[in-house]
Design a protein around this motif. Sequence first.
Motif, PDB file in Angstrom:
ATOM      1  N   GLN A   1       0.868  -1.382   0.078  1.00 43.48           N
ATOM      2  CA  GLN A   1       0.015   0.155  -0.069  1.00 43.48           C
ATOM      3  C   GLN A   1       0.684   1.181   0.110  1.00 43.48           C
ATOM      4  OE1 GLN A   1      -2.585  -0.583   3.481  1.00 43.48           O
ATOM      5  NE2 GLN A   1      -4.127  -1.346   2.193  1.00 43.48           N
ATOM      6  N   CYS A   2       2.110   1.189   0.434  1.00 42.78           N
ATOM      7  CA  CYS A   2       3.084   2.333   0.731  1.00 42.78           C
ATOM      8  C   CYS A   2       3.526   2.968  -0.773  1.00 42.78           C
ATOM      9  CB  CYS A   2       4.035   2.006   1.592  1.00 42.78           C
ATOM     10  SG  CYS A   2       5.083   0.875   0.792  1.00 42.78           S
TER      11      CYS A   2
ATOM     12  N   LEU B   1      10.579   6.150  -1.321  1.00 43.98           N
ATOM     13  CA  LEU B   1      10.992   6.551   0.045  1.00 43.98           C
ATOM     14  C   LEU B   1       9.729   7.282   0.336  1.00 43.98           C
ATOM     15  CD1 LEU B   1      12.983   6.702   2.402  1.00 43.98           C
ATOM     16  CD2 LEU B   1      14.005   8.654   1.155  1.00 43.98           C
ATOM     17  N   GLU B   2       9.292   8.393  -0.413  1.00 47.50           N
ATOM     18  CA  GLU B   2       8.353   9.202  -0.029  1.00 47.50           C
ATOM     19  C   GLU B   2       7.160   8.455   0.199  1.00 47.50           C
ATOM     20  OE1 GLU B   2       7.739  11.707  -3.351  1.00 47.50           O
ATOM     21  OE2 GLU B   2       9.542  12.879  -2.558  1.00 47.50           O
ATOM     22  N   GLY B   3       6.814   7.379  -0.284  1.00 47.75           N
ATOM     23  CA  GLY B   3       5.531   6.405   0.022  1.00 47.75           C
ATOM     24  C   GLY B   3       5.901   5.763   1.242  1.00 47.75           C
ATOM     25  N   HIS B   4       7.201   5.189   1.665  1.00 47.95           N
ATOM     26  CA  HIS B   4       7.239   4.693   2.922  1.00 47.95           C
ATOM     27  C   HIS B   4       7.232   5.714   4.161  1.00 47.95           C
ATOM     28  CE1 HIS B   4       9.531   1.891   5.631  1.00 47.95           C
ATOM     29  NE2 HIS B   4      10.327   3.164   5.938  1.00 47.95           N
TER      30      HIS B   4
ATOM     31  N   HIS C   1       3.243   6.625   4.582  1.00 52.83           N
ATOM     32  CA  HIS C   1       2.307   5.208   4.631  1.00 52.83           C
ATOM     33  C   HIS C   1       2.977   4.448   6.003  1.00 52.83           C
ATOM     34  CE1 HIS C   1      -0.361   6.029   1.630  1.00 52.83           C
ATOM     35  NE2 HIS C   1       0.573   6.235   0.919  1.00 52.83           N
ATOM     36  N   CYS C   2       4.107   3.683   5.594  1.00 54.75           N
ATOM     37  CA  CYS C   2       4.778   2.967   6.785  1.00 54.75           C
ATOM     38  C   CYS C   2       5.058   3.565   7.900  1.00 54.75           C
ATOM     39  CB  CYS C   2       5.839   2.247   6.117  1.00 54.75           C
ATOM     40  SG  CYS C   2       5.460   1.333   4.614  1.00 54.75           S
TER      41      CYS C   2
ATOM     42  N   THR D   1       9.608   1.300  13.936  1.00 54.56           N
ATOM     43  CA  THR D   1       9.536   2.299  12.746  1.00 54.56           C
ATOM     44  C   THR D   1      10.827   3.234  12.259  1.00 54.56           C
ATOM     45  OG1 THR D   1       7.049   2.353  13.227  1.00 54.56           O
ATOM     46  CG2 THR D   1       8.161   4.389  11.881  1.00 54.56           C
ATOM     47  N   ILE D   2      11.241   3.674  13.421  1.00 52.65           N
ATOM     48  CA  ILE D   2      12.679   4.667  13.374  1.00 52.65           C
ATOM     49  C   ILE D   2      13.692   3.589  12.829  1.00 52.65           C
ATOM     50  CG2 ILE D   2      14.497   5.727  14.394  1.00 52.65           C
ATOM     51  CD1 ILE D   2      12.244   6.784  16.379  1.00 52.65           C
ATOM     52  N   GLU D   3      13.614   2.260  13.194  1.00 50.66           N
ATOM     53  CA  GLU D   3      14.926   1.609  12.651  1.00 50.66           C
ATOM     54  C   GLU D   3      14.542   1.078  11.065  1.00 50.66           C
ATOM     55  OE1 GLU D   3      16.065  -3.025  13.455  1.00 50.66           O
ATOM     56  OE2 GLU D   3      15.599  -1.930  15.123  1.00 50.66           O
ATOM     57  N   LYS D   4      13.401   1.041  10.777  1.00 48.94           N
ATOM     58  CA  LYS D   4      13.240   0.887   9.395  1.00 48.94           C
ATOM     59  C   LYS D   4      13.423   2.022   8.506  1.00 48.94           C
ATOM     60  CE  LYS D   4       9.980  -3.101  10.124  1.00 48.94           C
ATOM     61  NZ  LYS D   4       8.573  -3.816   9.997  1.00 48.94           N
ATOM     62  N   PHE D   5      12.737   3.126   8.830  1.00 46.51           N
ATOM     63  CA  PHE D   5      12.974   4.499   8.205  1.00 46.51           C
ATOM     64  C   PHE D   5      14.507   4.667   8.008  1.00 46.51           C
ATOM     65  CE2 PHE D   5      13.655   9.011   8.399  1.00 46.51           C
ATOM     66  CZ  PHE D   5      12.990   9.518   7.368  1.00 46.51           C
TER      67      PHE D   5
END
Length: 91
Positions: A3-4, A56-59, A62-63, A76-80
Amino acid sequence: MRQCMDAANLHRRLAKIIGQVQAIDRMIEEDVPCEDILSQINAAKSALNKAGQVVLEGHIRHCVRDGIEHGNADATIEKFTKAVERFANMQ
């Protein structure tokens, strides 16, 4: 489908990039000047970088938003951070 990601936009961009790369491949056989080939390679690289930016913008939209809203800030911070590092490595 994730979806992201704006899948339609990404597919359209990637199709154009594939066309650019194929055109570069043809240029090699057509004895096109090296500086013109390099120019086209740079254009394809820029287009691929823009596709990465869209991902990246979608991430982020959404994510990251979803992770923060559901209380998963650390994960979330780790994945970002990982996503930003990978995008930075594209440069």
